[in-house]
Design an enzyme around this catalytic site. Structure first.
Site, PDB file in Angstrom:
ATOM      1  N   HIS A   1      34.474  39.437  44.978  1.00  4.61           N
ATOM      2  CA  HIS A   1      34.488  40.037  46.315  1.00  4.61           C
ATOM      3  C   HIS A   1      33.708  39.187  47.316  1.00  4.61           C
ATOM      4  CE1 HIS A   1      30.260  41.236  45.978  1.00  4.61           C
ATOM      5  NE2 HIS A   1      30.532  41.560  44.719  1.00  4.61           N
TER       6      HIS A   1
ATOM      7  N   GLU B   1      31.001  46.483  38.502  1.00  4.06           N
ATOM      8  CA  GLU B   1      29.831  45.675  38.167  1.00  4.06           C
ATOM      9  C   GLU B   1      28.907  46.444  37.217  1.00  4.06           C
ATOM     10  OE1 GLU B   1      28.331  43.113  37.337  1.00  4.06           O
ATOM     11  OE2 GLU B   1      28.146  42.030  39.246  1.00  4.06           O
TER      12      GLU B   1
END
Length: 382
Positions: free
Chosen positions: A186, A262
């Site tokens: 990202h 994550e």
């Protein structure tokens, strides 16, 4: 209280051997025989033995998700898998070695026993494997008939360590078209430039202005490439925003996968590495030294991450065989995918640089092997 005992029945099949393949597995209570979980999946082009091993792994993972302290009796009609996993036969075929290693890591040594059963006593697993292959033939994935029978997706067994893949830059022609993961980290958030821990247990920040610019540049680069056929992303805000920017440019929809989120960094969320070392020196040292250690405050270990990412990888491979898939995720999951593709040790995670909005690429072949094609490409951001 005595530990629970489960019975895992597993099977796999290939129509052509190799050919379109799938697996099935069931988990039963060892005392009552009650059905506790079912798993099945179409895995694309593979051999019978690969499918049987993948069915075994799925059954063990499902059992561990129910109770990681249980003992397991595995029953299969594959003499090969039973004898190899029992240690009586050597595993000589390079395709089987990493799968056997993966199966052994789900439960500690000594907690799993293997026995052969005739095919007619393995009807449920065989039925599920055929349902998975039928679903694949129809262009879809197998789905459980009821939510109660489905296998939970968030398995948390021991780390998946596999032998180094043998596929190189040129795969054998009979393996067919590989599945390609284009891995996109990202774009930046306000925490990224300060290198602060930002996992799934924190504030879930959005992209910064620079992060949005990076996502747009990634979208331009992928549009120019023109080969992306599907987009799968972590459901966190920064990955959603990055994936949506790309998908809008490509005219594709985004599919979200929980396993790509994550790591949960616990009490270290929002801290720099130096701040975490100052406040929690012993915990940080332990975390750096062992994949089983968790961050302060009950975050996730890298062992948990590895299995979570491995499950997500296998789901994507089964859904998009032979396709090029953009996978939008975070530093730790992407490094883990790269590490597993290389067969590298766990501490290799600390030896990779992965910039915001960078590209990596891994190709996966029908025999279970993988090839790293790109790492930390940031040319589109210059």
């Amino acid at each position: 209280m005595a530990a629970r005992r489960f019975v895992v029945e597993a099977d796999g099949g290939s129509r052509g051997n190799p050919g379109p393949a799938g697996y099935g597995a069931v988990v039963r209570d060892g005392d009552t025989g009650q059905l506790l979980a079912e798993a099945a999946e179409f895995i694309g082009h593979a051999t019978n033995n690969v499918a049987e091993y993948k069915g075994l792994i799925a059954g063990l993972r499902a059992a561990r998700e129910i109770d990681p302290d249980a003992s397991v009796d595995v029953r299969m009609d594959s003499k090969l898998v039973v004898e190899q996993m029992s240690g009586r036969w050597k595993i000589k075929h390079p395709d089987m070695q990493p799968l056997a290693a993966e199966a052994r890591e789900v439960f500690p040594r000594g907690r799993v026993r293997y026995s052969w059963i005739p095919r007619e006593k393995n009807k449920d697993a065989d039925r599920l494997a055929n349902e998975a292959m039928d679903a694949g033939k129809a262009g879809r994935q197998w789905e459980p008939r009821s939510a109660a029978a489905s296998v939970p997706s968030a398995a948390e067994p021991e780390p998946l360590e596999t032998a180094a893949p043998k596929a190189g830059w040129a795969a054998p022609a009979d393996l067919g078209t590989p599945t390609t993961f284009v891995l996109l980290r990202h774009g930046e958030t306000h925490l990224t430039p300060e290198k602060r821990f930002s996992g799934s247990g924190g504030t879930d920040p959005e992209l910064s202005e620079k992060g949005r610019w990076q996502a747009d540049r990634a979208a331009e680069a992928l549009a120019a490439r023109g080969s992306i056929q599907a987009v799968v992303a972590s459901p966190m805000r920064r990955t959603r925003q990055t994936a949506e920017a790309v998908a809008a440019r490509l005219g594709l929809e985004v599919r979200y996968e929980e396993g790509l989120r994550e790591v949960d960094f616990g009490a270290w969320e929002g801290l720099t590495f130096a701040e975490a070392r100052e406040r929690h020196p012993d915990d940080l040292t332990a975390w750096l030294g062992s994949t089983k250690a968790r961050p302060t405050g009950g975050g996730e270990s890298f062992a948990t991450l590895t299995h979570r990412v491995g499950v997500a990888r296998d789901k994507i491979l089964a859904r998009y065989p032979g396709k090029t898939v953009l996978v939008v995720s975070h530093v730790s999951p992407i490094k883990t995918l790269v590490r597993l593709a290389l067969g590298a040790p766990p501490d290799s995670l600390y030896r990779m640089e992965l910039s915001a909005a960078s590209f990596c690429a891994v190709q996966y072949y029908a025999d279970g092997n993988a090839s790293l094609r790109l790492l930390n490409d940031t040319g589109h951001l210059r």
